[in-house]
Design an enzyme around this catalytic site. Structure first.
Site, mmCIF file in Angstrom:
data_model
loop_
_atom_site.group_PDB
_atom_site.id
_atom_site.type_symbol
_atom_site.label_atom_id
_atom_site.label_comp_id
_atom_site.label_asym_id
_atom_site.label_seq_id
_atom_site.Cartn_x
_atom_site.Cartn_y
_atom_site.Cartn_z
ATOM 1 N N ASP A 42 0.865 -1.142 -0.131
ATOM 2 C CA ASP A 42 -0.242 -0.053 -0.212
ATOM 3 C C ASP A 42 0.787 1.148 0.157
ATOM 4 O OD1 ASP A 42 0.971 -0.177 2.595
ATOM 5 O OD2 ASP A 42 -0.968 -0.180 3.717
ATOM 6 N N SER A 43 2.122 1.176 0.066
ATOM 7 C CA SER A 43 3.264 2.072 -0.288
ATOM 8 C C SER A 43 3.007 2.765 -1.649
ATOM 9 C CB SER A 43 4.541 1.551 -0.069
ATOM 10 O OG SER A 43 4.956 0.334 -0.849
ATOM 11 N N ASP A 80 -0.891 -6.178 -0.530
ATOM 12 C CA ASP A 80 -1.327 -5.508 0.795
ATOM 13 C C ASP A 80 -2.877 -5.453 0.868
ATOM 14 O OD1 ASP A 80 0.863 -5.349 2.154
ATOM 15 O OD2 ASP A 80 1.150 -3.200 1.721
ATOM 16 N N LYS A 109 -1.083 -9.723 2.467
ATOM 17 C CA LYS A 109 -0.294 -9.250 3.589
ATOM 18 C C LYS A 109 -1.253 -8.251 4.767
ATOM 19 C CE LYS A 109 3.227 -6.339 3.382
ATOM 20 N NZ LYS A 109 2.683 -5.047 4.270
ATOM 21 N N GLU A 111 -1.625 -5.827 8.126
ATOM 22 C CA GLU A 111 -0.998 -5.482 9.211
ATOM 23 C C GLU A 111 -1.808 -5.624 10.595
ATOM 24 O OE1 GLU A 111 -0.227 -1.170 8.838
ATOM 25 O OE2 GLU A 111 0.693 -1.604 6.840
ATOM 26 N N GLU A 178 8.817 -4.876 10.615
ATOM 27 C CA GLU A 178 9.350 -3.368 10.231
ATOM 28 C C GLU A 178 9.692 -2.636 11.385
ATOM 29 O OE1 GLU A 178 7.926 0.188 7.421
ATOM 30 O OE2 GLU A 178 6.427 -1.344 7.634
#
Length: 259
Positions: A42-43, A80, A109, A111, A178
């Site tokens: 999502d970067s 993501d 992925k 979070e 991270e």
């Protein structure tokens, strides 16, 4: 590479290389390299859309970036789940994860683990491989008070360790850590049997991931944990300036480019 190959790599003590990608052009280049797998993060919100955080990333963006990357590569793709996509209940999360797999992702992925254990378990039991993202989780940056290293206190470190163990228990096939202390990342890698991939988490984990534009020197973002392998910005600007000059002085197109 398949989902099962991640565990095999850890068991054979072979490091996993992961890089972000958001488009077919770069995906085709990566496809011809030794990189093991691709992360569609999502970067993309920041790298491709000019936002200042990952929060604005939309499900539609993630699906389209995933489809674009899949059109350029046969490599394993991690996609993501964007902000709040796993926090609106099991049906919504399942629909979102399904869209990413249909678009070409091999896994999703997510979070965080605590507070959404039911979602992670349901996705795994539905045949959707899940990678858990712990430590500095950018979607939580408002709660963290910014993009800061996590796990520095004993209590915070213990929470991340327990969350990693819970991720494995729920069936997550891999954990991404991270921006946590290297010593903590090493401890977690030894505490779980699934592979642990790090970014800003030291070398004693099972693999590494970087943002493509960061390591190619194209983003202007260079925290200490990023190694810049190319001064891409200057190379690209040099090429563009040369093209502009050739147009201005009428040396392009030349005889070789004119029929």
């Amino acid at each position: 590479m398949t989902t099962l190959d991640f565990l095999k790599a850890k068991q054979e003590n072979r490091k996993i290389s992961m890089i972000t990608c958001y488009d077919a052009t770069f995906a085709k280049l990566i496809d011809e390299t030794d990189i093991d797998c691709i992360l569609i993060g999502d970067s993309c919100s920041m790298v491709m859309h000019g936002e200042t955080t990952t929060i604005p990333a939309k499900m539609e963006w993630m699906v389209e970036h995933t489809r674009s990357v899949r059109n350029g590569t046969s490599k394993y793709i991690v996609a993501d789940m964007p902000f709040l996509s796993t926090r609106k209940g099991i049906p919504f999360a399942t629909e979102c994860a399904g869209q990413l797999l249909v678009a070409g992702a091999n896994c999703v992925k997510i979070e965080g683990v605590f507070g959404q254990e039911d979602v992670l378990h349901h996705l795994v039991m539905s045949g959707i491989p899940v990678m858990a993202h712990l430590g500095l989780t950018p979607q939580f940056f408002q709660a963290f008070g910014g993009h800061k290293m996590q796990g520095k206190t004993e209590a915070a470190a213990e929470k991340i360790i327990e969350e990693a163990k819970k991720a494995e228990e729920l069936g997550c096939f891999c954990v991404l850590l991270e921006c946590i202390p290297a010593s903590l990342a090493e401890k977690i890698s030894k505490a779980v049997s699934v592979p642990v991939i790090g970014i800003g988490a030291g070398v004693n984990v099972d693999g590494q991931v970087l943002v493509l534009q960061d390591m190619l020197g194209m983003s202007g973002f260079k925290p200490r944990f990023v190694r810049q392998y190319l001064n891409g910005a200057e190379l690209i600007k040099g090429a563009l300036n040369q093209y502009a000059q050739d147009v201005h002085d009428a040396s392009f197109p030349g005889p070789e480019e004119i029929k």
